[in-house]
Design an enzyme around this catalytic site. Structure first.
Site, PDB file in Angstrom:
ATOM      1  N   HIS A  92       8.975   9.868 -27.973  1.00 35.05           N
ATOM      2  CA  HIS A  92       8.127  10.740 -27.339  1.00 35.05           C
ATOM      3  C   HIS A  92       8.587  12.355 -27.397  1.00 35.05           C
ATOM      4  O   HIS A  92       7.539  13.032 -27.734  1.00 35.05           O
ATOM      5  CB  HIS A  92       7.975  10.257 -25.808  1.00 35.05           C
ATOM      6  CG  HIS A  92       7.019  11.098 -25.117  1.00 35.05           C
ATOM      7  ND1 HIS A  92       5.523  11.124 -25.145  1.00 35.05           N
ATOM      8  CD2 HIS A  92       7.214  12.068 -24.070  1.00 35.05           C
ATOM      9  CE1 HIS A  92       5.277  11.982 -24.296  1.00 35.05           C
ATOM     10  NE2 HIS A  92       6.151  12.535 -23.668  1.00 35.05           N
ATOM     11  N   LYS A 127       3.662  11.505 -10.898  1.00 34.76           N
ATOM     12  CA  LYS A 127       2.648  10.807 -11.870  1.00 34.76           C
ATOM     13  C   LYS A 127       3.402   9.244 -12.128  1.00 34.76           C
ATOM     14  O   LYS A 127       4.600   9.195 -12.641  1.00 34.76           O
ATOM     15  CB  LYS A 127       2.505  11.419 -13.193  1.00 34.76           C
ATOM     16  CG  LYS A 127       1.607  12.603 -13.254  1.00 34.76           C
ATOM     17  CD  LYS A 127       1.021  13.005 -14.720  1.00 34.76           C
ATOM     18  CE  LYS A 127       0.146  14.072 -14.494  1.00 34.76           C
ATOM     19  NZ  LYS A 127       0.028  14.639 -16.026  1.00 34.76           N
ATOM     20  N   ARG A 183      -1.907  22.205 -14.133  1.00 34.02           N
ATOM     21  CA  ARG A 183      -1.018  21.185 -14.562  1.00 34.02           C
ATOM     22  C   ARG A 183      -1.045  20.652 -15.931  1.00 34.02           C
ATOM     23  O   ARG A 183      -0.103  20.453 -16.716  1.00 34.02           O
ATOM     24  CB  ARG A 183      -1.079  20.067 -13.433  1.00 34.02           C
ATOM     25  CG  ARG A 183       0.154  19.067 -13.744  1.00 34.02           C
ATOM     26  CD  ARG A 183       0.134  18.144 -12.612  1.00 34.02           C
ATOM     27  NE  ARG A 183       1.513  16.993 -13.209  1.00 34.02           N
ATOM     28  CZ  ARG A 183       1.804  16.270 -12.098  1.00 34.02           C
ATOM     29  NH1 ARG A 183       1.676  16.245 -11.127  1.00 34.02           N
ATOM     30  NH2 ARG A 183       2.823  15.524 -12.587  1.00 34.02           N
ATOM     31  N   HIS A 209       0.753  12.521 -28.564  1.00 33.42           N
ATOM     32  CA  HIS A 209       0.208  11.058 -28.356  1.00 33.42           C
ATOM     33  C   HIS A 209      -0.192  10.633 -29.541  1.00 33.42           C
ATOM     34  O   HIS A 209      -0.162   9.371 -29.891  1.00 33.42           O
ATOM     35  CB  HIS A 209      -0.619  11.076 -27.166  1.00 33.42           C
ATOM     36  CG  HIS A 209       0.162  11.280 -25.850  1.00 33.42           C
ATOM     37  ND1 HIS A 209      -0.561  11.902 -24.615  1.00 33.42           N
ATOM     38  CD2 HIS A 209       1.166  11.155 -25.485  1.00 33.42           C
ATOM     39  CE1 HIS A 209       0.397  11.637 -23.719  1.00 33.42           C
ATOM     40  NE2 HIS A 209       1.444  11.289 -24.280  1.00 33.42           N
ATOM     41  N   GLU A 222      -3.748  17.678 -11.279  1.00 31.49           N
ATOM     42  CA  GLU A 222      -4.181  18.155 -12.670  1.00 31.49           C
ATOM     43  C   GLU A 222      -5.504  18.478 -12.802  1.00 31.49           C
ATOM     44  O   GLU A 222      -6.344  17.985 -13.528  1.00 31.49           O
ATOM     45  CB  GLU A 222      -3.423  17.018 -13.940  1.00 31.49           C
ATOM     46  CG  GLU A 222      -3.701  17.783 -15.073  1.00 31.49           C
ATOM     47  CD  GLU A 222      -2.943  16.654 -16.062  1.00 31.49           C
ATOM     48  OE1 GLU A 222      -1.937  16.232 -15.846  1.00 31.49           O
ATOM     49  OE2 GLU A 222      -3.673  16.336 -17.146  1.00 31.49           O
ATOM     50  N   HIS A 227       0.955  17.559 -26.187  1.00 30.99           N
ATOM     51  CA  HIS A 227       0.839  16.271 -25.897  1.00 30.99           C
ATOM     52  C   HIS A 227      -0.386  15.749 -26.808  1.00 30.99           C
ATOM     53  O   HIS A 227      -0.230  14.462 -27.051  1.00 30.99           O
ATOM     54  CB  HIS A 227       0.897  15.911 -24.509  1.00 30.99           C
ATOM     55  CG  HIS A 227       2.150  15.990 -23.819  1.00 30.99           C
ATOM     56  ND1 HIS A 227       3.065  17.218 -23.815  1.00 30.99           N
ATOM     57  CD2 HIS A 227       2.822  14.872 -23.235  1.00 30.99           C
ATOM     58  CE1 HIS A 227       4.047  16.671 -23.349  1.00 30.99           C
ATOM     59  NE2 HIS A 227       4.145  15.551 -22.962  1.00 30.99           N
ATOM     60  N   ARG A 275       0.791  -1.289  -0.117  1.00 31.38           N
ATOM     61  CA  ARG A 275      -0.104  -0.018   0.017  1.00 31.38           C
ATOM     62  C   ARG A 275       0.817   1.354   0.007  1.00 31.38           C
ATOM     63  O   ARG A 275       0.207   2.373   0.470  1.00 31.38           O
ATOM     64  CB  ARG A 275      -1.022   0.011   1.281  1.00 31.38           C
ATOM     65  CG  ARG A 275      -2.128  -1.205   1.121  1.00 31.38           C
ATOM     66  CD  ARG A 275      -3.107  -0.910   2.014  1.00 31.38           C
ATOM     67  NE  ARG A 275      -4.134  -2.018   1.878  1.00 31.38           N
ATOM     68  CZ  ARG A 275      -4.174  -2.987   2.927  1.00 31.38           C
ATOM     69  NH1 ARG A 275      -3.196  -2.992   3.690  1.00 31.38           N
ATOM     70  NH2 ARG A 275      -4.959  -3.909   2.683  1.00 31.38           N
ATOM     71  N   GLU A 305      10.944  18.331 -24.594  1.00 32.32           N
ATOM     72  CA  GLU A 305      10.193  18.705 -23.414  1.00 32.32           C
ATOM     73  C   GLU A 305      10.683  20.072 -22.868  1.00 32.32           C
ATOM     74  O   GLU A 305      10.188  20.771 -22.041  1.00 32.32           O
ATOM     75  CB  GLU A 305      10.279  17.541 -22.251  1.00 32.32           C
ATOM     76  CG  GLU A 305       9.826  16.328 -22.750  1.00 32.32           C
ATOM     77  CD  GLU A 305       8.223  16.182 -22.366  1.00 32.32           C
ATOM     78  OE1 GLU A 305       7.644  17.087 -22.052  1.00 32.32           O
ATOM     79  OE2 GLU A 305       7.514  15.277 -22.840  1.00 32.32           O
ATOM     80  N   ASN A 312       0.980  19.274 -20.723  1.00 34.50           N
ATOM     81  CA  ASN A 312       0.552  18.579 -21.870  1.00 34.50           C
ATOM     82  C   ASN A 312       0.776  19.336 -23.008  1.00 34.50           C
ATOM     83  O   ASN A 312       0.076  18.741 -24.229  1.00 34.50           O
ATOM     84  CB  ASN A 312      -0.791  18.020 -21.472  1.00 34.50           C
ATOM     85  CG  ASN A 312      -0.842  17.371 -20.328  1.00 34.50           C
ATOM     86  OD1 ASN A 312       0.262  16.549 -19.753  1.00 34.50           O
ATOM     87  ND2 ASN A 312      -1.984  17.260 -19.598  1.00 34.50           N
ATOM     88  N   LYS A 364       8.370  23.216 -13.295  1.00 37.28           N
ATOM     89  CA  LYS A 364       7.327  22.080 -12.981  1.00 37.28           C
ATOM     90  C   LYS A 364       7.077  21.947 -11.450  1.00 37.28           C
ATOM     91  O   LYS A 364       5.716  21.914 -11.254  1.00 37.28           O
ATOM     92  CB  LYS A 364       8.103  20.800 -13.583  1.00 37.28           C
ATOM     93  CG  LYS A 364       7.026  19.642 -13.296  1.00 37.28           C
ATOM     94  CD  LYS A 364       7.242  18.488 -14.228  1.00 37.28           C
ATOM     95  CE  LYS A 364       5.848  17.488 -14.077  1.00 37.28           C
ATOM     96  NZ  LYS A 364       6.207  16.239 -14.775  1.00 37.28           N
TER      97      LYS A 364
END
Ligand code: GLY
Length: 377
Positions: A275, A152, A250, A261, A246, A257, A130, A194, A254, A236
């Protein structure tokens, strides 16, 4: 304390999240000083390291020595390199290994690698017993400026990238700039996509700095690299501190992105398009879309494209080897992105360089026109 032990030459960026706050250390020689940085966080002097085979061959022994200097022992599991590792099978292997290593609730997991290992190890740490703590030791530029910071974590589903995961903040991030020397030039440049994103989304001055210093930075100047990583991480950290999960701001991270993507999906997540390359191209498309909608100056997209071109990054769709599907198919792929809210595609658009904002209001015919324009470029 010897000169090598002092952390005075290291930049420290705080990610301010109350009880879950942590530091990102940016500097050279951090692997060899890992023990010194990590020891205060440990309840007993041992750590379990998740890494990948290529990175292990280059850096695992330096990490082992850096930890041993402070009396910390480590065991390590090196997984195969590549995005395919970041799936259910890779997660099972990682978690079962951690259990077999008798990693306890109070122990520390270390993620030594790029974005794939950081995301996978972070998620393994999040679900093991956990939740156990973990330290990110990012070895790629992309991981240093983006994926290692902000918590993330996750894996890919056969149905899409990053669809399974959790927010689980690391306890520390060690961004060793020297490790970037061992990256293949293409991987370094992909990470640079990035870095550019930060200037484009929120800091025009940083973008201008990158226009002036990007080529020397890419050629290997460590001082400039450290400055760019520190600045990206600080941007960031500030955004994550204001919007950890987010709910709003936040999502600006992206930028590029939604297009990116879709391009990655269209190229099968292969080395036809990495990427960070897809993000760079996605940024050009986001600015072209903004200009076509009359939201940003007409010259802004050209400036973005010119900077990527100057660095040797792809800046128009026609450069993607093997061709791309048509506009409808690409728009269909965009609609599958996990950033879709209530069936509406969310785009990060821009009022100008350094001024990104969120929009759900993009007509399909404008999207199609942008895609055609970007192909011709
Ligand atoms: N890579 C985007 C984020 O961390 O929010």
């Amino acid at each position: 304390m010897g000169e090598a032990d002092a952390m005075t030459d290291v930049e420290r960026v705080r990610v301010a999240l109350g009880a879950r706050s942590y530091d990102v250390l940016v500097g050279e020689g951090l692997l060899r000083r890992a023990g010194q940085a990590i020891a205060p966080l440990l309840s007993r002097p041992r750590v379990a390291v998740l890494t990948e085979e290529r990175v292990a061959a280059l850096h695992l022994e330096s990490l082992r020595a850096g930890l041993a200097g402070e009396g910390i022992t480590m065991s390590a599991l090196a997984l195969p390199p590549g995005e395919a590792t970041k799936g259910w099978a890779g997660l099972e292997r990682a978690v079962e290994w951690l259990i077999s290593e008798r990693v306890e609730r109070g122990d520390m997991v270390l993620a030594l690698g790029g974005g794939v290992i950081g995301d996978l190890a972070g998620f393994a740490a999040a679900v093991l017993r956990r939740g156990v703590r973990f330290v990110q030791v990012p070895t790629s530029l992309l991981a240093q400026v983006d994926s290692s910071v902000g918590g993330k974590t996750g894996i890919n589903s056969p149905q899409g990238k990053n669809l399974i995961g959790a927010f689980h903040q690391p306890s520390l991030v060690l961004a060793d700039i020297g490790l970037l020397d061992s990256l293949p030039a293409r991987d370094f440049l992909a990470g640079y996509g990035e870095v550019v994103k930060y200037g484009l989304l929120g800091d025009a001055g940083f973008f201008t700095w990158l226009e002036a210093n990007g080529p020397a930075l890419a050629a290997g100047d460590r001082g400039l690299r450290a400055q760019a990583v520190r600045h990206s991480v600080a941007m960031k950290a500030a955004i994550v501190a204001r919007d950890e999960t987010e709910a709003g701001e936040r999502a600006l991270l992206n930028l590029g992105h939604t297009f990116g993507h879709a391009l990655e999906a269209a190229t099968g997540y292969s080395d036809r398009l990495l990427h960070g390359e897809a993000v760079g191209l996605g940024c050009v498309l986001a600015f072209q879309l903004s200009a076509r909608l009359g939201l940003c100056p007409q010259e802004a997209p050209g400036r973005v494209a010119a900077h990527l071109a100057a660095l040797g990054l792809p800046y128009r769709l026609g450069q993607v080897p093997g061709g791309l599907p048509g506009a409808e198919a690409l728009i269909g792929l965009m609609a599958q992105d996990k950033k879709v809210v209530a069936g509406r595609m969310r785009f990060v658009l821009a009022k100008d360089i350094g001024q990104a904002f969120l929009s759900e209001d993009v007509p399909g015919d404008v999207l199609r026109a942008v895609r055609e324009e970007a192909l011709e470029g």
